[in-house]
Enzyme design. Sequence first.
Site, PDB file in Angstrom:
ATOM      1  N   CYS A 102       7.171  20.282 -24.245  1.00 59.99           N
ATOM      2  CA  CYS A 102       7.698  19.702 -23.009  1.00 59.99           C
ATOM      3  C   CYS A 102       9.205  19.938 -22.894  1.00 59.99           C
ATOM      4  O   CYS A 102       9.923  19.900 -23.886  1.00 59.99           O
ATOM      5  CB  CYS A 102       7.467  18.203 -22.980  1.00 59.99           C
ATOM      6  N   ARG A 123       9.580  27.602 -23.348  1.00 58.27           N
ATOM      7  CA  ARG A 123       9.062  26.661 -24.341  1.00 58.27           C
ATOM      8  C   ARG A 123       7.549  26.489 -24.225  1.00 58.27           C
ATOM      9  O   ARG A 123       6.906  25.970 -25.119  1.00 58.27           O
ATOM     10  CB  ARG A 123       9.732  25.289 -24.151  1.00 58.27           C
ATOM     11  N   TRP A 171       3.634  20.104 -21.643  1.00 58.69           N
ATOM     12  CA  TRP A 171       2.724  20.801 -22.543  1.00 58.69           C
ATOM     13  C   TRP A 171       1.809  19.704 -23.056  1.00 58.69           C
ATOM     14  O   TRP A 171       2.233  18.854 -23.845  1.00 58.69           O
ATOM     15  CB  TRP A 171       3.532  21.416 -23.677  1.00 58.69           C
ATOM     16  N   ASN A 196       9.703  13.769 -23.505  1.00 56.74           N
ATOM     17  CA  ASN A 196       9.211  14.765 -24.443  1.00 56.74           C
ATOM     18  C   ASN A 196       9.030  14.056 -25.775  1.00 56.74           C
ATOM     19  O   ASN A 196       9.947  13.399 -26.251  1.00 56.74           O
ATOM     20  CB  ASN A 196      10.237  15.903 -24.569  1.00 56.74           C
ATOM     21  N   GLY A 197       7.829  14.175 -26.354  1.00 55.56           N
ATOM     22  CA  GLY A 197       7.564  13.507 -27.626  1.00 55.56           C
ATOM     23  C   GLY A 197       6.227  12.797 -27.563  1.00 55.56           C
ATOM     24  O   GLY A 197       5.457  12.985 -26.611  1.00 55.56           O
ATOM     25  N   GLU A 217       3.768  38.592 -41.734  1.00 60.36           N
ATOM     26  CA  GLU A 217       4.472  38.494 -40.455  1.00 60.36           C
ATOM     27  C   GLU A 217       3.853  39.451 -39.426  1.00 60.36           C
ATOM     28  O   GLU A 217       3.689  39.099 -38.253  1.00 60.36           O
ATOM     29  CB  GLU A 217       5.972  38.772 -40.673  1.00 60.36           C
ATOM     30  N   LYS A 234       2.264  38.282 -35.876  1.00 55.95           N
ATOM     31  CA  LYS A 234       2.711  38.819 -34.577  1.00 55.95           C
ATOM     32  C   LYS A 234       1.521  39.311 -33.783  1.00 55.95           C
ATOM     33  O   LYS A 234       1.369  39.011 -32.607  1.00 55.95           O
ATOM     34  CB  LYS A 234       3.700  39.982 -34.740  1.00 55.95           C
ATOM     35  N   GLU A 249      -0.861  36.361 -32.636  1.00 57.98           N
ATOM     36  CA  GLU A 249      -0.354  35.366 -31.677  1.00 57.98           C
ATOM     37  C   GLU A 249      -0.158  35.916 -30.269  1.00 57.98           C
ATOM     38  O   GLU A 249      -0.283  35.179 -29.302  1.00 57.98           O
ATOM     39  CB  GLU A 249       0.906  34.653 -32.187  1.00 57.98           C
ATOM     40  N   HIS A 257      -9.998  40.785 -54.333  1.00 52.92           N
ATOM     41  CA  HIS A 257     -10.565  39.516 -54.800  1.00 52.92           C
ATOM     42  C   HIS A 257     -11.299  38.788 -53.674  1.00 52.92           C
ATOM     43  O   HIS A 257     -11.393  37.561 -53.684  1.00 52.92           O
ATOM     44  CB  HIS A 257      -9.460  38.631 -55.386  1.00 52.92           C
ATOM     45  N   LYS A 290       7.362  27.724 -27.766  1.00 55.94           N
ATOM     46  CA  LYS A 290       8.453  28.301 -28.555  1.00 55.94           C
ATOM     47  C   LYS A 290       8.946  27.324 -29.611  1.00 55.94           C
ATOM     48  O   LYS A 290       9.196  27.690 -30.740  1.00 55.94           O
ATOM     49  CB  LYS A 290       9.601  28.693 -27.613  1.00 55.94           C
TER      50      LYS A 290
HETATM   51  C1  AGP Z   1       6.488  32.981 -34.532  1.00 59.29           C
HETATM   52  O1  AGP Z   1       6.288  34.115 -33.793  1.00 59.29           O
HETATM   53  C2  AGP Z   1       6.089  31.724 -33.962  1.00 59.29           C
HETATM   54  N1  AGP Z   1       6.043  31.616 -32.606  1.00 59.29           N
HETATM   55  C3  AGP Z   1       6.159  30.505 -34.828  1.00 59.29           C
HETATM   56  O2  AGP Z   1       5.387  30.757 -35.957  1.00 59.29           O
HETATM   57  C4  AGP Z   1       7.551  29.994 -35.274  1.00 59.29           C
HETATM   58  O3  AGP Z   1       8.127  30.893 -36.159  1.00 59.29           O
HETATM   59  C5  AGP Z   1       7.385  28.596 -35.909  1.00 59.29           C
HETATM   60  O4  AGP Z   1       6.888  27.716 -34.948  1.00 59.29           O
HETATM   61  C6  AGP Z   1       8.644  28.076 -36.517  1.00 59.29           C
HETATM   62  O5  AGP Z   1       9.650  27.907 -35.571  1.00 59.29           O
HETATM   63  P1  AGP Z   1      11.147  27.640 -35.980  1.00 59.29           P
HETATM   64  O6  AGP Z   1      11.642  28.843 -36.701  1.00 59.29           O
HETATM   65  O7  AGP Z   1      11.850  27.397 -34.687  1.00 59.29           O
HETATM   66  O8  AGP Z   1      11.145  26.444 -36.873  1.00 59.29           O
END
Ligand code: AGP
Length: 598
Positions: free
Chosen positions: A2, A28, A74, A100-101, A473, A477, A480, A496, A593
């Site tokens: 949010c 966000r 959100w 927000n929260g 990583e 990517k 997601e 394994h 985000k």
């Molecule tokens: C990565 O592409 C993500 N969208 C997500 O994993 C992100 O890295 C994670 O939420 C941590 O965020 P931060 O670095 O702002 O703490």
Amino acid sequence: MCGIVGIAKRRDHVIKDLIAALKKLEYRGYDSAGIAVLSNGTIHVIKGVGTIDKVINSTRSIKDGNVGIGHTRWATHGGVSKENAHPHISCNGEVAVVHNGTLDDFNIIRDKLIRKGHKFSSETDTEVIAHLIEEKLAEIGDPVKAFSQAIYELKGSYAIASIIKGYNFILLARNKSPLVIGVGNGENYCASDVAALLHKTNRFIFLKDGEIALITPDRVDIWYLSESTMKKVENKIEVIDWSPQLLDKGNYEYFMLKEIYEQPYILNKLANSIDYYKKFSDQLLRYSESGGISIVAAGTSYHAGLIGKFLLSKLAGMRSEVIIASEFPEWSHHVNKSDTILAISQSGETADVLEAVRIAKSRGAKVLSIANVPGSTLTRLSDETAFIQAGPEIGVAATKTFLAQVAVLYIISSLISGKSTVRIKDGLINVAKELESSMEHISTISRRISSLLMDREHVFFLGRGINYPTALEGALKLKEISYIHAEGYPAGEYKHGPLALIEKGVPSIVLVPSDERTREKIIYNIMEIRSRGAFTITIQPKSVNIPSDFSLPLDVKSELTSPMIYVVPLQLIAYHTAVSLGRNPDKPRNLAKSVTVE
Ligand code: AGP
């Protein structure tokens, strides 16, 4: 998650500005939006499901004014619906609130209010705040006191902005959710983060947990709320040097692409600011002498943390552990006052990371952090912060901030190891040069690789040593933003279990080490999967020629800096796959985000 904005102006109308600020928070992630405006002493609300643009089209139906609040939602409590969208108003329409929260035990307050005759029109926790303020106003009369009394009854996390009929100001409260105040000329603002307001001001006040504030067009007053009494707090204005242009896509189709292309410039910048990290490195070294180092992070930052552990061990001979932030409460019983938390977070607002830090602090542990966003909550909770200087990152998928986190961890580990500034700088400049000169080529080949992946169900990413986290990583990517199932694995661990999934045509992307000893082992791993029919794609040093079905050779000068090179094709493969599949890489479904809930 949010997003909140609020604007108090002397004369002009606010709707246009509210919408402009809300649009800066779109990154966000949100499912609905709304605004509430005070005009001629009355509150007008417009809200709905969908994009802010949809709300814009209908704003013609409400009167403009000079004080207003806005929200992008959100969903957490209650489904995605117009009723659940913010702002929420009280029964008599005299109080509007955005939040927000998440509130704990809000049902108890709600039931109490219902017994007093309040009628609720949403399923949200937020709506109780509006009714509670209305109730307190009826009892107390004074709006600031009524607001503070209402806030005192809330438990949980909240950033709240509220307007009240007849009063030309915005009231704010914060606990465990981000909220900043922007200071302007003849107008003042509030928002969930500085990105929403950079086009208006670079002067900010960062509210702390437990503080409430009042903003008028000409004044900002802040109090600390303790035992239901208010103690005046001094306004500390900080200047943020992020340029508003960084929030513009320029000629790029998506922010993610722009941010990938910014990486060589960020590396050059970091290469020229090695001295800035000396104090932090000394502190980390000193702290490590009294106890353990626990690296704590989530998602991409967690992957950078794994690389950090590798670098601290390899370069500085320093022992550390890496704990996924959301698991910290269960896995950290050994952490005590002699230990140090090294928290890594782009946003500095990830709830899991903040919770881990609060737990560690409550046991007396020291907190160092590596963050990107100035003024973020993590930086407030830390004894010292090293900023990664990557500028605002808008794409939900972290790209440039991963590279900057790894670069900073490389600098810190190298400084602790006693490496000279010149050598550290050379290491980073070499990577920057390789990326600068090969970016277009990497993008072309990555696009070709993406055409081989887009109709696959599963993709595997394999790495060894320092590039095992890079493989994780790459998989994160791809999954997601393209929604293709992807797994990252240490290449040696593959046999394994996951090897059972290898059959004809299953793509495996392998990161080939430049270091000879590890390379020998991965060649064997590649043979294992190829003999079972896997389609292998290798990203490998130019100096070698490992057989595979498709390969991207890159100039890798050192294994220790190779993650900063290898991650770039992985980012671009994910990007091109998502775009070819018609998916918006900047706003992947269900993701936000900044993840401000646990
Ligand atoms: C990565 O592409 C993500 N969208 C997500 O994993 C992100 O890295 C994670 O939420 C941590 O965020 P931060 O670095 O702002 O703490």
